[in-house]
Design a protein around this motif. Structure first.
Motif, PDB file in Angstrom:
ATOM      1  N   PRO A 136       0.792  -1.227   0.000  1.00 50.10           N
ATOM      2  CA  PRO A 136       0.000   0.000   0.000  1.00 50.10           C
ATOM      3  C   PRO A 136       0.831   1.287   0.000  1.00 50.10           C
ATOM      4  O   PRO A 136       0.402   2.293  -0.553  1.00 50.10           O
ATOM      5  N   GLY A 137       2.026   1.247   0.601  1.00 50.10           N
ATOM      6  CA  GLY A 137       2.853   2.452   0.623  1.00 50.10           C
ATOM      7  C   GLY A 137       3.305   2.838  -0.777  1.00 50.10           C
ATOM      8  O   GLY A 137       3.139   3.977  -1.215  1.00 50.10           O
ATOM      9  N   LYS A 138       3.858   1.852  -1.504  1.00 50.53           N
ATOM     10  CA  LYS A 138       4.305   2.134  -2.872  1.00 50.53           C
ATOM     11  C   LYS A 138       3.116   2.491  -3.765  1.00 50.53           C
ATOM     12  O   LYS A 138       3.217   3.364  -4.624  1.00 50.53           O
ATOM     13  N   ALA A 139       1.993   1.795  -3.569  1.00 52.11           N
ATOM     14  CA  ALA A 139       0.810   2.078  -4.389  1.00 52.11           C
ATOM     15  C   ALA A 139       0.347   3.519  -4.170  1.00 52.11           C
ATOM     16  O   ALA A 139       0.045   4.240  -5.123  1.00 52.11           O
ATOM     17  N   ARG A 140       0.329   3.937  -2.904  1.00 49.61           N
ATOM     18  CA  ARG A 140      -0.131   5.301  -2.637  1.00 49.61           C
ATOM     19  C   ARG A 140       0.862   6.320  -3.195  1.00 49.61           C
ATOM     20  O   ARG A 140       0.457   7.362  -3.728  1.00 49.61           O
ATOM     21  N   LEU A 141       2.143   6.008  -3.081  1.00 50.35           N
ATOM     22  CA  LEU A 141       3.151   6.920  -3.638  1.00 50.35           C
ATOM     23  C   LEU A 141       2.954   7.060  -5.148  1.00 50.35           C
ATOM     24  O   LEU A 141       2.969   8.177  -5.679  1.00 50.35           O
ATOM     25  N   LEU A 142       2.735   5.965  -5.834  1.00 55.10           N
ATOM     26  CA  LEU A 142       2.493   6.033  -7.284  1.00 55.10           C
ATOM     27  C   LEU A 142       1.255   6.879  -7.589  1.00 55.10           C
ATOM     28  O   LEU A 142       1.264   7.720  -8.492  1.00 55.10           O
ATOM     29  N   ALA A 143       0.187   6.642  -6.829  1.00 57.27           N
ATOM     30  CA  ALA A 143      -1.062   7.382  -7.075  1.00 57.27           C
ATOM     31  C   ALA A 143      -0.840   8.878  -6.863  1.00 57.27           C
ATOM     32  O   ALA A 143      -1.345   9.710  -7.635  1.00 57.27           O
ATOM     33  N   ALA A 189      -2.932  -0.054 -11.222  1.00 60.97           N
ATOM     34  CA  ALA A 189      -4.301  -0.513 -11.469  1.00 60.97           C
ATOM     35  C   ALA A 189      -4.489  -1.961 -11.011  1.00 60.97           C
ATOM     36  O   ALA A 189      -5.505  -2.311 -10.400  1.00 60.97           O
ATOM     37  N   ALA A 190      -3.495  -2.813 -11.296  1.00 63.53           N
ATOM     38  CA  ALA A 190      -3.606  -4.226 -10.898  1.00 63.53           C
ATOM     39  C   ALA A 190      -3.669  -4.344  -9.377  1.00 63.53           C
ATOM     40  O   ALA A 190      -4.471  -5.122  -8.834  1.00 63.53           O
ATOM     41  N   TYR A 191      -2.866  -3.557  -8.692  1.00 65.72           N
ATOM     42  CA  TYR A 191      -2.882  -3.592  -7.226  1.00 65.72           C
ATOM     43  C   TYR A 191      -4.235  -3.090  -6.690  1.00 65.72           C
ATOM     44  O   TYR A 191      -4.777  -3.656  -5.740  1.00 65.72           O
ATOM     45  N   GLY A 192      -4.775  -2.062  -7.325  1.00 64.75           N
ATOM     46  CA  GLY A 192      -6.085  -1.548  -6.916  1.00 64.75           C
ATOM     47  C   GLY A 192      -7.178  -2.596  -7.110  1.00 64.75           C
ATOM     48  O   GLY A 192      -8.055  -2.757  -6.252  1.00 64.75           O
ATOM     49  N   ARG A 193      -7.102  -3.328  -8.229  1.00 66.74           N
ATOM     50  CA  ARG A 193      -8.109  -4.383  -8.464  1.00 66.74           C
ATOM     51  C   ARG A 193      -7.957  -5.488  -7.425  1.00 66.74           C
ATOM     52  O   ARG A 193      -8.944  -6.046  -6.947  1.00 66.74           O
TER      53      ARG A 193
END
Lengths: 115, 115
Positions: B21-28, B89-93
């Motif tokens: 979630p940390g990397k995902a949020r950083l990307l977003a 997107a894949a992580y969000g799904r």
């Protein structure tokens, strides 16, 4: 033990209450070993840390997850309560669902890694 | 931002490579802010830490996830590459699938908590 975990899933319920793979494995080992300290040892965890996690779980849930007798001539024993077995089973099903429902997305991310 | 996360899902790919979630949020946030340092600030993260995570992601994947120009008169800019958008997107799904497929088990565990 078994295959390397491919993901970590930890649940947050507010007020600092969480449940994840560490507690799940501790419960599973308590059930297998019949002892909190033996279960802790199986995870490379101190006796104190294992007891503290059990006390935390027993305090977080409406009914205790682990039934134990501390110390005594035979060093005490422990086993999961009905609620403890239910929580452990529900968490195991949840992990299995992530594995099956999420398997395609996990594989899609993995496929993009540097070989 | 949005509702409190109810779970944490982190993927492990071996050789120290993980995505969560940390990397995902950083990307977003990089996508939203157009800047790595602004994205880091949005997460209470140092400039150095944010850059280090981006460099790690770019090194872990076969193609970079973030395209950036460091420094310069306008302080540099950053945006996600096509691969970056796909991973995010894949992580969000995946998170959405845990929420839907696992919702019943999460609720079952929650229902056993002390009120």
């Amino acid at each position: 033990m078994a295959e390397e975990p491919r993901f970590l899933l930890r649940l947050y319920f507010g007020a600092g209450r969480q449940f994840g793979p560490g507690k799940a494995r501790l419960l599973a080992l308590i059930e297998a070993e019949g002892s909190i300290s033996a279960a802790g040892r199986g995870m490379g965890m101190s006796y104190k840390r294992a007891w503290s996690l059990v006390e935390q779980m027993n305090a977080d849930f409406a009914e205790p997850l682990v039934d134990s007798t501390r110390g005594g001539p035979r060093g005490g024993g422990a086993r999961l309560t009905g609620t403890g077995r239910e929580i452990l089973a529900a968490y195991g099903r949840l992990e299995a669902q992530v594995r099956s429902a999420g398997g395609a997305e996990i594989a899609a991310i993995e496929a993009r890694l540097k070989p």
